[in-house]
Design a protein around this motif. Structure first.
Motif, PDB file in Angstrom:
ATOM      1  N   GLY A  48      15.562  28.668  45.857  1.00  0.00           N
ATOM      2  CA  GLY A  48      16.230  28.658  44.781  1.00  0.00           C
ATOM      3  C   GLY A  48      17.068  30.497  45.483  1.00  0.00           C
ATOM      4  O   GLY A  48      15.950  30.447  46.156  1.00  0.00           O
ATOM      5  N   GLY A  49      18.254  30.568  44.766  1.00  0.00           N
ATOM      6  CA  GLY A  49      18.649  31.540  45.239  1.00  0.00           C
ATOM      7  C   GLY A  49      17.697  32.456  44.980  1.00  0.00           C
ATOM      8  O   GLY A  49      18.209  33.775  45.737  1.00  0.00           O
ATOM      9  N   VAL A  50      17.422  32.991  44.076  1.00  0.00           N
ATOM     10  CA  VAL A  50      16.741  34.095  44.105  1.00  0.00           C
ATOM     11  C   VAL A  50      15.441  35.077  44.661  1.00  0.00           C
ATOM     12  O   VAL A  50      15.490  35.516  45.156  1.00  0.00           O
ATOM     13  N   SER A 230      21.163  20.983  47.737  1.00  0.00           N
ATOM     14  CA  SER A 230      20.956  21.541  46.136  1.00  0.00           C
ATOM     15  C   SER A 230      19.068  21.345  45.810  1.00  0.00           C
ATOM     16  O   SER A 230      18.838  20.349  46.238  1.00  0.00           O
ATOM     17  N   ARG A 231      18.497  22.042  44.884  1.00  0.00           N
ATOM     18  CA  ARG A 231      17.660  21.770  45.073  1.00  0.00           C
ATOM     19  C   ARG A 231      18.211  20.258  43.515  1.00  0.00           C
ATOM     20  O   ARG A 231      19.017  19.917  43.505  1.00  0.00           O
ATOM     21  N   PHE A 232      17.274  18.525  43.512  1.00  0.00           N
ATOM     22  CA  PHE A 232      17.443  17.461  42.419  1.00  0.00           C
ATOM     23  C   PHE A 232      17.186  18.383  41.695  1.00  0.00           C
ATOM     24  O   PHE A 232      16.311  18.019  40.408  1.00  0.00           O
ATOM     25  N   LEU A 235      22.297  19.753  36.643  1.00  0.00           N
ATOM     26  CA  LEU A 235      22.698  20.724  36.751  1.00  0.00           C
ATOM     27  C   LEU A 235      23.650  20.549  38.407  1.00  0.00           C
ATOM     28  O   LEU A 235      24.361  21.160  38.087  1.00  0.00           O
ATOM     29  N   LYS A 236      23.367  20.274  39.153  1.00  0.00           N
ATOM     30  CA  LYS A 236      23.513  20.400  40.543  1.00  0.00           C
ATOM     31  C   LYS A 236      24.668  19.323  40.479  1.00  0.00           C
ATOM     32  O   LYS A 236      25.173  19.337  41.824  1.00  0.00           O
ATOM     33  N   ASP A 237      24.777  18.671  39.880  1.00  0.00           N
ATOM     34  CA  ASP A 237      25.801  16.897  39.249  1.00  0.00           C
ATOM     35  C   ASP A 237      25.002  15.805  41.244  1.00  0.00           C
ATOM     36  O   ASP A 237      26.457  15.083  41.073  1.00  0.00           O
ATOM     37  N   ALA A 259      21.063  17.247  50.904  1.00  0.00           N
ATOM     38  CA  ALA A 259      19.430  17.976  51.475  1.00  0.00           C
ATOM     39  C   ALA A 259      18.999  18.594  49.911  1.00  0.00           C
ATOM     40  O   ALA A 259      19.539  19.408  49.665  1.00  0.00           O
ATOM     41  N   GLY A 260      18.061  18.255  49.569  1.00  0.00           N
ATOM     42  CA  GLY A 260      17.050  18.679  48.637  1.00  0.00           C
ATOM     43  C   GLY A 260      15.787  19.638  48.635  1.00  0.00           C
ATOM     44  O   GLY A 260      15.532  18.980  49.960  1.00  0.00           O
ATOM     45  N   GLY A 261      15.317  19.673  47.592  1.00  0.00           N
ATOM     46  CA  GLY A 261      13.672  20.254  47.787  1.00  0.00           C
ATOM     47  C   GLY A 261      13.786  20.630  46.609  1.00  0.00           C
ATOM     48  O   GLY A 261      14.987  20.510  45.579  1.00  0.00           O
ATOM     49  N   THR A 323      28.365  30.120  49.101  1.00  0.00           N
ATOM     50  CA  THR A 323      28.125  31.184  49.769  1.00  0.00           C
ATOM     51  C   THR A 323      28.334  30.749  51.204  1.00  0.00           C
ATOM     52  O   THR A 323      28.423  32.047  52.254  1.00  0.00           O
ATOM     53  N   GLU A 324      27.107  30.491  51.518  1.00  0.00           N
ATOM     54  CA  GLU A 324      26.328  29.966  52.567  1.00  0.00           C
ATOM     55  C   GLU A 324      27.709  29.001  53.121  1.00  0.00           C
ATOM     56  O   GLU A 324      28.143  28.865  54.950  1.00  0.00           O
ATOM     57  N   ALA A 325      27.882  27.981  52.569  1.00  0.00           N
ATOM     58  CA  ALA A 325      29.200  27.146  53.652  1.00  0.00           C
ATOM     59  C   ALA A 325      30.218  27.746  53.679  1.00  0.00           C
ATOM     60  O   ALA A 325      30.626  27.947  54.987  1.00  0.00           O
TER      61      ALA A 325
HETATM   62  N1  UDP Z   1      17.741  25.971  49.361  1.00  0.00           N
HETATM   63  C1  UDP Z   1      17.304  25.243  49.658  1.00  0.00           C
HETATM   64  N2  UDP Z   1      16.187  24.246  50.331  1.00  0.00           N
HETATM   65  C2  UDP Z   1      17.052  22.949  49.227  1.00  0.00           C
HETATM   66  C3  UDP Z   1      17.592  23.332  48.419  1.00  0.00           C
HETATM   67  C4  UDP Z   1      18.198  24.831  48.621  1.00  0.00           C
HETATM   68  O1  UDP Z   1      16.336  25.926  50.989  1.00  0.00           O
HETATM   69  O2  UDP Z   1      16.536  21.845  48.842  1.00  0.00           O
HETATM   70  C5  UDP Z   1      18.353  26.888  49.338  1.00  0.00           C
HETATM   71  C6  UDP Z   1      20.224  27.372  49.288  1.00  0.00           C
HETATM   72  O3  UDP Z   1      20.501  27.278  50.699  1.00  0.00           O
HETATM   73  C7  UDP Z   1      20.510  28.512  48.586  1.00  0.00           C
HETATM   74  C8  UDP Z   1      19.542  28.453  47.645  1.00  0.00           C
HETATM   75  O4  UDP Z   1      18.321  27.633  48.125  1.00  0.00           O
HETATM   76  O5  UDP Z   1      20.346  29.799  49.547  1.00  0.00           O
HETATM   77  C9  UDP Z   1      19.746  27.247  46.708  1.00  0.00           C
HETATM   78  O6  UDP Z   1      20.728  29.217  45.545  1.00  0.00           O
HETATM   79  P1  UDP Z   1      21.322  28.424  44.667  1.00  0.00           P
HETATM   80  O7  UDP Z   1      22.814  29.592  44.489  1.00  0.00           O
HETATM   81  O8  UDP Z   1      22.653  27.514  45.243  1.00  0.00           O
HETATM   82  O9  UDP Z   1      21.331  27.216  43.781  1.00  0.00           O
HETATM   83  P2  UDP Z   1      19.439  27.788  42.645  1.00  0.00           P
HETATM   84  O10 UDP Z   1      18.573  26.643  43.135  1.00  0.00           O
HETATM   85  O11 UDP Z   1      19.444  29.444  42.582  1.00  0.00           O
HETATM   86  O12 UDP Z   1      20.189  27.436  41.282  1.00  0.00           O
END
Ligand code: UDP
Length: 410
Positions: A48-50, A230-232, A235-237, A259-261, A323-325
């Protein structure tokens, strides 16, 4: 196993990206803050982003001699189920707030309060999960700030009504977009989230490494690659992304990488991943990658390898993946929600979409109008450089610390 931690970059390392004047300004702003102490508290160290932002912000403030400590609250599955439900409800989902859920929420916060020490000049509590820690505040000059990273524009009234009395005990709140400000009795500040251009997630990579990652994951770089990282999370749809991709691919050749986790404070990931696998079926052009949290270089490589990046969120605080993209100069298609429109200015720094069909249309359009897509990517990178890099964020924190400590006379 996670690899050994990479040494953090130093302030001077950012000079080549943002210029010497910006770094001088940070040093100047930090002069009167030397020796002050700050504690950041959130609910997960990875995912997550924080966590992503704190990982960089904390050492940079330290280098400026504002000693900053980062603590993570702990809780059982029952706590994180409640906080995830609160998170969804604050983003507007239906929810029945029970007394039992309130008790779980408060009792874990109480355990954390007893375990933690708060002797710093400024305490920053991130997001709703640890918000009741404000109860640990003692009389004295210390200042407490609530940093909210989520979209509060349409919160569930019961959940917001429950949290608000805690929030109003803070000295200030920080939100990530103008539209997230609420009616509150305390001052509110706008801080855009940020990325670190020198982190493993965002630094430039050798093409040979990008190729190696693509080979490892079975991605064919000779064909267009559409990616959502994105995390699975519903809300990330991710299922909407699969549907949009399947519609677009009827007209234009492409592959989809999802790609997620997980994040340790998100118990829903495995269920949503199952829903995604079902939507994909046996489609060989969709590559689902369930990655552990220490794969920053791999995520970076996937973003750099992408022809287009999608972030089709239905709700979003800010969307660091966007932002990363943009920073990587990628043409980006993103849901017009939360803080995303601050980053993606439609048809200038990317494109905004409101539906599966809209997303499919834009995938097809951008894959067949490559010069327009490339211009969006160039504009997007410039927009991030101006507004959403870590150095801008450090500057905002230094200014806020000055304001808070002056008013607290610490
Ligand atoms: N991210 C990651 N691995 C994953 C999915 C997301 O490292 O499998 C990172 C992604 O690159 C980004 C952050 O987690 O830096 C997600 O931040 P974002 O604000 O997009 O979403 P959040 O997960 O905080 O809702």
């Amino acid at each position: 196993m996670p690899p050994a931690p990479v040494p953090s970059p130093h302030l001077d390392d950012y000079q080549s990206i943002v210029g010497a004047a910006v770094i001088d300004e940070l040093r100047f702003l930090a002069r009167d803050l030397k020796g002050k102490t700050v504690k950041m508290v959130n609910s997960t160290a990875v995912g997550g982003g924080v966590a992503e932002m704190l990982n960089r912000l904390v050492p940079l403030l330290g280098e400026l001699e504002v000693a900053t400590h980062w603590d993570v609250i702990t809780g059982g599955n029952d706590f994180f189920e409640v906080t995830k439900a609160f998170h969804n409800a604050l983003h507007g989902s239906a929810y029945e707030l029970t007394r039992h859920a309130q008790e779980i929420f408060l009792s874990y916060n109480e355990q954390n309060r007893q375990r933690m020490q708060f002797n710093e000049d400024v305490v920053v509590i991130h997001d709703p999960q640890p918000a009741p820690l404000i109860r640990a505040r003692q009389d004295g000059p210390s200042r407490w700030v609530w940093r909210c990273h989520i979209d509060l524009s349409n919160p569930h009234p019961q959940v917001w009504g429950f949290l608000r009395p805690f929030i109003e005990q803070y000295d200030a709140a920080i939100v990530s977009s103008q539209s997230f400000a609420r009616q509150l009795s305390i001052p509110q500040y706008l801080f855009y989230p940020c990325i670190d251009p020198l982190s493993e997630k965002n630094k430039e990579l050798e093409d040979s490494f990008v190729q190696k990652v693509c080979d490892e994951f079975g991605i064919d770089r000779s064909r267009p690659i559409v990616t959502q990282v994105s995390r699975f999370d519903r809300l990330k749809d991710p299922v909407g992304v699969v549907q949009a991709f399947k519609l677009a691919r009827k007209y234009v050749d492409c592959q989809l990488v999802l790609a997620g986790g997980g994040a340790s404070d998100d118990p829903e990931g495995a269920i949503v991943l199952g829903e995604v696998r079902e939507a994909v079926g046996s489609d060989p052009d969709v590559i689902i990658l369930d990655l552990p949290p220490w794969c920053a270089l791999e995520i970076n490589a996937l973003q750099q390898a992408s022809t287009l990046v999608v972030q089709k969120s239905l709700k979003e605080g800010f969307g660091l993946t966007v932002t990363e993209a943009l920073w990587k100069g990628k043409p980006t298609i993103a849901g017009a929600v939360g803080g995303i429109p601050n980053q993606v200015i439609h048809n200038l720094t990317g494109v905004l979409v409101h539906s599966v069909e809209g997303c499919a249309y834009q995938i097809r359009y951008l894959l067949t109008h490559l010069e327009f897509a490339a211009q969006l990517g160039r504009n997007g990178r410039e927009h991030v450089k101006e507004n959403f890099l870590m150095t801008t964020n450090v500057q905002r924190w230094l200014l806020l610390l000055q304001i808070l400590l002056r008013s607290g006379a610490a």
